[in-house]
Design an enzyme around this catalytic site. Structure first.
Site, short mmCIF file in Angstrom:
data_model
loop_
_atom_site.label_atom_id
_atom_site.label_comp_id
_atom_site.label_asym_id
_atom_site.label_seq_id
_atom_site.Cartn_x
_atom_site.Cartn_y
_atom_site.Cartn_z
N TYR A 99 0.80 -1.22 0.00
CA TYR A 99 0.00 0.00 0.00
C TYR A 99 0.84 1.28 0.00
O TYR A 99 0.31 2.36 -0.11
CB TYR A 99 -0.90 0.03 1.23
CG TYR A 99 -2.27 -0.53 0.99
CD1 TYR A 99 -2.44 -1.88 0.72
CD2 TYR A 99 -3.41 0.28 1.05
CE1 TYR A 99 -3.70 -2.41 0.51
CE2 TYR A 99 -4.66 -0.25 0.84
CZ TYR A 99 -4.80 -1.59 0.57
OH TYR A 99 -6.05 -2.11 0.38
N LYS A 121 2.71 -13.50 6.83
CA LYS A 121 2.95 -14.53 5.82
C LYS A 121 4.47 -14.74 5.74
O LYS A 121 5.08 -14.78 4.67
CB LYS A 121 2.36 -14.02 4.49
CG LYS A 121 2.21 -15.03 3.41
CD LYS A 121 1.12 -16.04 3.65
CE LYS A 121 1.19 -17.11 2.57
NZ LYS A 121 0.71 -18.41 2.94
N ASP A 167 -2.99 -17.13 5.98
CA ASP A 167 -4.03 -17.98 5.37
C ASP A 167 -4.74 -18.82 6.43
O ASP A 167 -5.97 -18.97 6.41
CB ASP A 167 -3.47 -18.86 4.24
CG ASP A 167 -2.07 -19.38 4.52
OD1 ASP A 167 -1.42 -18.85 5.42
OD2 ASP A 167 -1.63 -20.31 3.84
N ASP A 186 -6.25 -5.67 5.43
CA ASP A 186 -7.34 -5.23 4.55
C ASP A 186 -8.29 -6.39 4.29
O ASP A 186 -9.51 -6.28 4.47
CB ASP A 186 -6.72 -4.73 3.24
CG ASP A 186 -7.72 -3.98 2.38
OD1 ASP A 186 -8.65 -3.38 2.95
OD2 ASP A 186 -7.58 -4.00 1.15
#
Ligand code: NAP
Length: 446
Positions: free
Chosen positions: A184, A255, A309, A333
């Site tokens: 972002y 992640k 995930d 987000d």
């Protein structure tokens, strides 16, 4: 009645130093005249809120004006009822997006940024962002300009709201999403541009990246910066929130198994904050296993990490096991919309963008342009963002009145189209009627 407060403001618990006080200066607006009123100040890590604070607001694009016109009377009614006229918000309309373009010929005028800087706390509706072309997101620009580094999104269930989940009431989390870094940050280069070609060349020649990583002639390249400073201040705010609210755990979502030097470092830096600055308040999952027989010691906040995930799955299968999540920008987000969906959707999901002192609260959803001007959509998101703002100011009594009246309105099956279509036999009310029903309950007339 003046009272300093800082529920979501980072305060020093360990080695952290207070940020410097905001500089005092006289702001001259080009095309705006602020109302008479007091100024919120942020000094030595705390907010000082007068009884008549000037609060800038942006109605927003699309359905923004509809929801704002329903929401403002709700917030005013709650403040009036809670403080019998001793406190009042002096609303100051400022412009961004389409209305700013008409007035100023630009989408984010200096006046608007100056107003948020000057008055410290504000609120906004949604703004349009074109996809794949044109201006970058105004929301992102505002967050970066004011360094609103934490996007804070509480997700909780309101009784009676239709939800796809088996037990939506199990959800009661607050997501702290890093707001200024990651993909972002907006460092990306167009496929086929000179910049993208030069960057590809540099990566291959100078840094030994295999040419095969870039497929074909036209490749867009985005950069994902994640810094120690940016990660630590976000996690610090999340842990401080857990301490202030007496919450049991903070989960670092990342992640890092794949993106080791960005997402992985976010996790490591998060643990560092927990085990240095908040050493006496936090215990890590590893410590619980190794030194405490698998049980979190009384009075300690559990700091753990979950891969992103898996987190999506966990939110559905073990919802009640999570309390505060701290995560990087893109993960946050996705996660916040997914979590909002579990408790009834974006129509009532509130949010706040918070830095050191500065805060801009906002509806989580977008402009929903197909419904613009129809007085139809749910104003719940901006109303509950207003609740967050009242809590941030320390006006908890007014915040509680809104929350209570909101719950009772939904429980009475007075709902807008989005909820009504999930509730057999229930006819929708207009956006403004929903707002008016909440006002009536605050004022004691219903
Ligand atoms: P969106 O405006 O959030 O709308 C998506 C769908 O969500 C709507 O079609 C509607 O669903 C539902 N929805 C949204 N607001 C609602 C409300 N107040 N009450 C009830 N339901 C609501 O998302 P989008 O269509 O992807 O984005 C439109 C524009 O908004 C884009 O320019 C985007 O960049 C911008 N945006 C701005 C912000 C922001 O300013 N913070 C955030 C996100 C997106 P149904 O069709 O099922 O009724």
């Amino acid at each position: 009645m003046n009272r300093a407060h800082g529920a979501l403001v980072t305060r020093s618990e360990g080695t952290q130093k207070y940020p410097p006080p905001l500089r005092r200066r006289v702001t001259v607006f080009e095309r705006l005249t602020p109302p008479q009123g007091g100024k919120i100040r942020y000094e030595r890590g705390r907010l000082a809120v007068p009884d008549d604070p000037i609060v800038p607001f942006i109605e927003g694009d699309g359905t923004g004006p509809d929801i704002w016109r329903a929401a403002q009377p709700v917030l005013d009614a709650a403040v009036r009822k809670a403080y019998g006229g001793r406190r009042v918000i002096r609303w100051f309309q400022v412009y961004a997006g389409e209305t700013a373009l008409e007035r100023y010929g630009e989408v984010l005028p200096k006046d608007t940024l100056a107003a948020f800087r000057e008055y410290v706390v504000g609120i906004k509706g949604p703004l349009t962002t074109p996809i794949g072309k044109g201006i970058r997101s105004l929301n992102v620009a505002l967050r970066q300009e004011l360094d609103l580094y934490a996007c804070v999104r509480p997700v909780y269930y309101v009784d009676g709201v239709p939800s796809p989940a088996k037990d939506p009431s199990a959800m009661d989390i607050t997501i702290f999403r890093e707001n200024t870094e990651d993909v972002y940050a907006g460092v990306e280069f167009e496929p086929g541009s000179v910049e993208a070609e030069r960057l590809r060349d540099f990566l291959v020649r100078e840094l030994g990246v295999k040419p095969g990583k870039f497929r074909g002639a036209r490749v867009g390249i985005g950069i994902k910066p994640i810094s120690e400073d940016g990660s630590k201040r976000l996690v610090r705010k999340a842990i401080q929130h857990a301490i202030d609210k007496g919450l049991p755990s903070v989960t670092l979502v990342h992640k890092g198994n794949i993106m080791k030097f960005t997402e992985g470092r976010f996790m490591e830096w998060g643990y560092q904050v927990a085990t240095t600055e908040f050493r006496d308040r936090c215990v890590t999952w590893a410590e619980v296993q190794q030194a405490h027989g698998g049980k979190v010691p009384a009075g300690k906040i559990l700091v753990q990490d979950v891969i992103a995930d898996n987190m999506f799955q966990q939110l559905q299968t073990r919802t009640e096991a999570y309390s505060v999540l701290a995560t990087t920008n893109l993960n946050g987000d996705y996660l916040s919309d997914a979590a909002a969906g579990q408790v009834g959707g974006l129509g009532i999901a509130p949010g706040g963008n918070i830095g050191d002192g500065y805060a801009v609260f906002e509806a989580t959803h977008g402009t929903a342009p197909k419904y613009a001007g129809q007085d139809k959509v749910n104003p719940g998101s901006v109303i509950l963002s207003g609740v967050m703002m009242l809590e941030y100011l320390g006006w908890d009594e007014a915040a509680e009145l809104v929350k209570d009246a909101f719950r009772r309105t939904v429980a009475a099956k007075i709902v807008t189209y989005d909820f009504a279509r999930e509730l057999p036999g229930v006819k929708p009310v207009k956006c403004s009627e929903f707002g008016a029903a909440i006002v009536a309950r605050i004022e004691g007339g219903a």
